[in-house]
Enzyme design. Structure first.
Site, PDB file in Angstrom:
ATOM      1  N   ARG A  98      67.659  85.177  28.201  1.00 46.47           N
ATOM      2  CA  ARG A  98      66.821  84.244  28.966  1.00 46.47           C
ATOM      3  C   ARG A  98      65.767  84.949  29.826  1.00 46.47           C
ATOM      4  O   ARG A  98      64.620  84.525  29.875  1.00 46.47           O
ATOM      5  CB  ARG A  98      67.715  83.400  29.865  1.00 46.47           C
ATOM      6  CG  ARG A  98      67.029  82.236  30.512  1.00 46.47           C
ATOM      7  CD  ARG A  98      67.920  81.561  31.557  1.00 46.47           C
ATOM      8  NE  ARG A  98      69.296  81.447  31.178  1.00 46.47           N
ATOM      9  CZ  ARG A  98      69.843  80.344  30.632  1.00 46.47           C
ATOM     10  NH1 ARG A  98      69.107  79.285  30.429  1.00 46.47           N
ATOM     11  NH2 ARG A  98      71.125  80.323  30.319  1.00 46.47           N
ATOM     12  N   CYS A 151      67.863  58.247  18.966  1.00 48.36           N
ATOM     13  CA  CYS A 151      68.677  57.069  19.296  1.00 48.36           C
ATOM     14  C   CYS A 151      69.920  57.473  20.082  1.00 48.36           C
ATOM     15  O   CYS A 151      71.051  57.388  19.584  1.00 48.36           O
ATOM     16  CB  CYS A 151      69.066  56.345  18.016  1.00 48.36           C
ATOM     17  SG  CYS A 151      67.607  55.914  17.081  1.00 48.36           S
TER      18      CYS A 151
HETATM   19  N1  LLP Z   1      75.493  88.505  25.725  1.00 50.74           N
HETATM   20  C1  LLP Z   1      76.452  87.628  25.388  1.00 50.74           C
HETATM   21  C2  LLP Z   1      77.737  88.115  24.889  1.00 50.74           C
HETATM   22  C3  LLP Z   1      76.218  86.247  25.538  1.00 50.74           C
HETATM   23  O1  LLP Z   1      77.176  85.384  25.227  1.00 50.74           O
HETATM   24  C4  LLP Z   1      74.964  85.803  26.023  1.00 50.74           C
HETATM   25  C5  LLP Z   1      74.676  84.389  26.172  1.00 50.74           C
HETATM   26  C6  LLP Z   1      73.984  86.766  26.340  1.00 50.74           C
HETATM   27  C7  LLP Z   1      74.296  88.102  26.192  1.00 50.74           C
HETATM   28  C8  LLP Z   1      72.632  86.404  26.853  1.00 50.74           C
HETATM   29  O2  LLP Z   1      72.692  85.747  28.070  1.00 50.74           O
HETATM   30  P1  LLP Z   1      71.354  85.472  28.923  1.00 50.74           P
HETATM   31  O3  LLP Z   1      70.817  86.802  29.349  1.00 50.74           O
HETATM   32  O4  LLP Z   1      70.399  84.737  28.060  1.00 50.74           O
HETATM   33  O5  LLP Z   1      71.836  84.657  30.060  1.00 50.74           O
HETATM   34  N2  LLP Z   1      72.478  77.731  25.694  1.00 50.74           N
HETATM   35  C9  LLP Z   1      72.668  78.064  27.090  1.00 50.74           C
HETATM   36  C10 LLP Z   1      72.914  79.523  27.299  1.00 50.74           C
HETATM   37  C11 LLP Z   1      74.096  80.069  26.528  1.00 50.74           C
HETATM   38  C12 LLP Z   1      74.287  81.542  26.722  1.00 50.74           C
HETATM   39  C13 LLP Z   1      75.301  82.061  25.770  1.00 50.74           C
HETATM   40  N3  LLP Z   1      75.498  83.476  25.851  1.00 50.74           N
HETATM   41  C14 LLP Z   1      71.468  77.572  27.882  1.00 50.74           C
HETATM   42  O6  LLP Z   1      70.568  76.987  27.295  1.00 50.74           O
HETATM   43  O7  LLP Z   1      71.420  77.719  29.095  1.00 50.74           O
END
Ligand code: LLP
Length: 417
Positions: free
Chosen positions: A280, A346
């Site tokens: 992110r 929907c």
């Molecule tokens: N590493 C692992 C093992 C993870 O499970 C994740 C995210 C990341 C790295 C990356 O995390 P970030 O830096 O993006 O926070 N769909 C959700 C977010 C799910 C994150 C899942 N794992 C949303 O839209 O907020």
């Protein structure tokens, strides 16, 4: 950098969003390459120690986006054969790819092994034995043991949305902290695997990185215990999770400097390479979803602005009640309305914002949903048989389509009567 207004017009790094929409149509995801590059440099530049940044491909899997990071020397954090396929196609070096996920299948393990990835982040004893046996089976071809880290669940509360918390005892992720030592000792006896490190990831969208620091201290303690028993690790993978600002009025971006100092101090004196898996942070604010207003309607007292993108295109508001800033693509000083901004799906849950104050954009004009670069397109579906939107990358003052809008034929590919 990124998205800004010039004389009331939304601009993406020098390119008018209106011009992109005129050519490509709506809904469309628009990405700023410049933002991606700068975020990567900011992130990586915060660390003094040797480290590897593995872009979490699940946040944005477009080939052009992954390739942007590949060219900056990034690795990739992948969770499926499909993500590995994409990472390789986009030019990520196999030696920089870490494989996370709780349910890696034999086929996926074999595919990853034969491509010579950096390491598997093992999430259970069952998985350890499967990796061991697959490695032994394909050993002759790859002539090497499977490099592994265990993903440790440090039981630390990341204080984020429950759906994106992963490092609590009750979550399905990782191996329990208290069982880790025994698992490492068990893995040492297997001849298909080679222990390289330890990994943890406690959750996503952390605006305060102190829980990552707390987890790091626990992991450092585990490494000390391992060393006492003659098990050494050369890699510590801190996962991802660093948050971004969605709501300028409420969110405060975590200090990268503080994060870097926290992690580096927790592992001071350990001869390990640090690995990070940000998703992110690198891409979230480098993307917008542009949608056209189709209709207005009022049901009793409730006003709705109905747009041509839906929860199938951007799921975050529906799934997490997540806030995304929404603004007109062209601001004209129109009167403001308070309305729900909803899509065509929907489902009552099909909304981008509720009771939201916005200029009353006319039918046919466009709005932009901000902070859509992470977990936007990657979570899109074809629900209601809607072709997925196009993706556009803005680069050096011009734009190109990096994924075509799906067609009706794409919708039925592979189906038979
Ligand atoms: N590493 C692992 C093992 C993870 O499970 C994740 C995210 C990341 C790295 C990356 O995390 P970030 O830096 O993006 O926070 N769909 C959700 C977010 C799910 C994150 C899942 N794992 C949303 O839209 O907020």
């Amino acid at each position: 950098m990124g998205f800004y207004y010039e004389n009331g017009e939304l601009v993406a790094d020098g390119v008018k969003v209106r011009d992109i929409v005129e050519e490509v149509g709506t809904p469309v995801y628009i990405y700023s390459k410049k933002h991606f590059v700068e975020q990567f440099k900011r992130f990586s530049g915060a660390f003094k120690r040797e480290h590897l940044v593995c872009f979490a491909v699940k946040a944005n899997s477009n080939l052009a986006v992954i390739n942007t990071f590949a060219k900056l020397g990034a690795g990739a954090d992948i969770v499926s054969k499909g993500e590995l396929f994409r990472a390789l196609k986009a030019g990520i070096e196999p030696k920089k790819i870490v494989f996370s996920g709780v349910a890696k299948t034999e086929g996926e393990i074999e595919y990853a092994l034969s491509n010579g990835i950096f390491m598997f982040n093992v999430e259970s004893k069952d998985e350890l034995y499967t990796i061991n046996s697959v490695a032994k089976r394909v050993e002759k071809r790859v002539e090497k043991r499977a490099p592994i880290s265990f993903r440790i669940n440090p039981d630390v509360d990341p204080k984020t949305h429950p759906y994106i918390s992963t490092g609590l005892k009750k979550n399905k992720f990782g191996v329990p902290y208290n069982e880790a030592l025994e698992l490492y000792l068990e893995a040492e006896k297997l001849d298909g695997v080679e222990i390289v490190g330890v990994q943890f990831h406690i959750g996503s969208q952390l605006l305060d990185t102190t829980p990552i620091y707390d987890a790091s201290l626990r992991i450092a303690e585990l490494i000390r215990e391992l060393e006492k028993r003659g098990v050494s690790v050369s890699v510590v993978d801190v996962g991802g999770g660093v948050g971004i600002v969605y709501n300028e009025e409420e969110d405060k971006e975590p200090s990268l400097d503080e994060y870097a100092r926290q992690v580096e101090s927790a592992f001071e004196g350990f001869d390990v390479k640090l690995v990070f898996e940000p998703g992110r942070f690198l891409v979230g604010n480098g993307g917008i979803l542009v949608s056209r207003v189709v209709y207005h309607k009022t049901n009793v007292n409730k006003k709705f602005m109905i747009v041509d993108a839906g929860m199938n295109d951007l799921l975050r508001p529906s799934l997490y009640n997540a806030y995304h800033k929404i603004e007109p693509v062209v601001k004209k000083g129109r009167e403001k309305v308070v309305c729900d901004i909803v899509g065509p799906i929907c489902e009552t849950g099909d909304f981008f914002a509720r009771d939201y104050e916005i200029e009353d954009v006319e039918n046919g004009e466009c709005i932009a949903v901000f902070s859509a670069g992470a977990y936007g397109f990657t979570m899109a579906s074809n629900y209601n048989s809607r072709p997925k939107p196009a993706e556009v990358l803005v680069e050096d003052g011009s734009f190109r389509v990096v994924r075509k809008r799906e067609t009706l034929d794409d919708l039925i590919r592979g189906e038979t009567l």
